[in-house]
Design a protein around this motif. Structure first.
Motif, mmCIF file in Angstrom:
data_model
loop_
_atom_site.group_PDB
_atom_site.id
_atom_site.type_symbol
_atom_site.label_atom_id
_atom_site.label_comp_id
_atom_site.label_asym_id
_atom_site.label_seq_id
_atom_site.Cartn_x
_atom_site.Cartn_y
_atom_site.Cartn_z
ATOM 1 N N UNK A 169 0.842 -1.202 0.000
ATOM 2 C CA UNK A 169 0.000 0.000 0.000
ATOM 3 C C UNK A 169 0.874 1.247 0.000
ATOM 4 N N UNK A 170 1.918 1.248 0.830
ATOM 5 C CA UNK A 170 2.805 2.416 0.917
ATOM 6 C C UNK A 170 3.480 2.704 -0.418
ATOM 7 N N UNK A 171 3.785 1.653 -1.184
ATOM 8 C CA UNK A 171 4.485 1.848 -2.460
ATOM 9 C C UNK A 171 3.621 2.566 -3.488
ATOM 10 N N UNK A 172 2.308 2.618 -3.258
ATOM 11 C CA UNK A 172 1.409 3.297 -4.208
ATOM 12 C C UNK A 172 1.175 4.758 -3.831
ATOM 13 N N UNK A 173 1.707 5.178 -2.693
ATOM 14 C CA UNK A 173 1.480 6.532 -2.199
ATOM 15 C C UNK A 173 2.669 7.427 -2.545
ATOM 16 N N UNK A 188 6.864 5.085 1.639
ATOM 17 C CA UNK A 188 6.263 6.028 0.703
ATOM 18 C C UNK A 188 7.312 6.539 -0.302
ATOM 19 N N UNK A 189 6.825 7.132 -1.382
ATOM 20 C CA UNK A 189 7.694 7.793 -2.352
ATOM 21 C C UNK A 189 7.561 9.299 -2.184
ATOM 22 N N UNK A 247 -0.612 12.744 -2.189
ATOM 23 C CA UNK A 247 -0.775 13.385 -0.882
ATOM 24 C C UNK A 247 0.283 14.472 -0.723
ATOM 25 N N UNK A 248 0.001 15.424 0.170
ATOM 26 C CA UNK A 248 0.919 16.531 0.422
ATOM 27 C C UNK A 248 1.239 16.574 1.914
#
Length: 278
Positions: free
Chosen positions: A219-223, A251-252, A262-263
Motif C-alpha cells: 500500500x505504501x508503495x502506491x502513495x 512512501x515515495x 498526498x501533500x
C-alpha cells in the motif's frame, strides 16, 4: 537417697532433651537439590519452566526468582524472534516491490518488552541457609500459561478482523495504510505471545506479522507524497529529515509537479527567548 537420684536423672534427661531439641531447631536443613539441579521429578522441564532466586526475605527472593525467570524467558524469545524475522520489502525503483530475506523485519524492542508480562508463576520451594538467606524456586506451568496467552491472542484476532471489515469500504491508499497499521500493531502483540507459546510448548509457530507487513508495504508503495516546507530557516534540514522518514515508511517522495497523491506541508517558526542575567 534413691528419690533424689530419680529426680536428678529426670532433670538431666530434661536438660539433655531441651538442648538437643534446641540445637536441632537452630541447625538448618541441608541444601535442597533444586539449588543445583533446577528440575526434578515433581517439577520436570517438560511440564514446567523454573528459576531460583535469593534474598534477605522471602519476598525479595521471590522477586529475584521471577526476575531470573523473565530473563531466561526473554533470551529464549529473542532467539525465536530472530528466526522468524526473515522478510523485508523494498522498492526496486520501477514501482515494484522486491522482498529480500533478512532478520530485521520485526521490532525487537516491542517483542522484548511484551515478554516482561509473564503470568502464572508460583513459589514452589523455600530454603533458608545458616546465614538466614532465603532461597526460593518458582515454577511456571507451560501448558496452562500457554492457554492464557492463547486467550489474549484470540481477543487480538477480533481486533484485527474489525480493521479488516473497516478496510472493505475504503479505497484511498493513504487512509488504508494508517488503518492497516493498526492491524499490524495488533499482530505484533500477537506475534510476541506466539513467541512465548513457542518457548513454553517447544513447538514452532508461524509468523503472522510478515504477511501484514508485506501488505502494508505494498500500500505504501502506491502513495506519492510531495513535501513542502514553510520556514524562515533550516528549510533543507527539515525537508531532508521528513523525506527520509517517509521513505523509511515505504512512501515515495516526489516533486509538486509529479502528480502526488498526498501533500505534507511543514510549517516551522522559532522565537528566541531573552532571559535576564543569562
Amino acid at each position: 537417697m534413691k528419690q533424689y537420684r530419680q529426680i536428678y536423672f529426670l532433670l538431666l534427661l530434661f536438660v539433655t532433651l531441651f538442648y538437643s531439641s534446641g540445637c536441632s531447631s537452630l541447625t538448618p536443613a541441608s541444601p535442597p537439590r533444586w539449588l543445583d539441579e533446577l528440575y526434578d521429578k515433581q517439577y520436570n522441564e517438560d511440564t514446567y519452566l523454573c528459576a531460583v532466586g535469593s534474598g534477605s526475605s522471602r519476598e525479595k527472593a521471590s522477586d529475584a526468582a521471577r526476575s531470573s525467570l523473565s530473563q531466561v524467558f526473554n533470551s529464549q524469545v529473542s532467539s525465536v524472534t530472530t528466526l522468524l524475522s526473515l522478510s523485508t520489502a523494498q522498492d526496486d525503483g520501477t514501482g515494484n516491490m522486491k522482498f529480500t530475506e533478512q532478520s530485521a523485519l520485526m521490532d525487537q524492542g516491542s517483542v522484548t518488552s511484551s515478554t516482561d508480562k509473564i503470568v502464572g508463576s508460583e513459589v514452589v520451594n523455600t530454603y533458608i541457609d545458616e546465614n538466614a538467606r532465603v532461597y526460593v524456586r518458582v515454577a511456571l506451568h507451560r501448558k496452562k500459561t500457554a492457554e492464557l496467552y492463547q486467550k489474549e491472542i484470540n481477543e487480538l484476532d477480533i481486533s484485527i478482523m474489525d480493521v479488516r471489515r473497516a478496510l472493505i469500504g475504503t479505497t484511498e491508499p493513504l487512509k488504508r495504510y494508517f488503518m492497516l497499521q493498526k492491524a499490524v500493531s495488533f499482530a505484533r502483540r500477537q506475534q510476541a505471545l506466539y513467541d512465548q507459546i513457542q518457548v513454553l510448548l517447544k513447538k514452532s509457530q508461524d509468523s503472522i506479522v510478515i504477511p501484514l507487513e508485506r501488505e502494508l508495504a505494498e500500500i505504501a508503495s502506491t502513495v506519492k507524497i510531495a513535501v513542502t516546507v514553510d520556514s524562515l530557516g533550516d528549510h533543507q534540514v527539515l525537508f531532508s529529515a521528513y523525506s527520509q522518514k517517509l521513505v523509511e515508511l515505504g512512501f515515495s517522495v516526489v516533486p509538486l509537479d509529479a502528480n502526488p497523491s498526498a501533500y505534507l506541508d511543514l510549517q516551522y517558526r522559532s522565537t528566541p527567548l531573552e532571559l535576564p542575567d543569562s
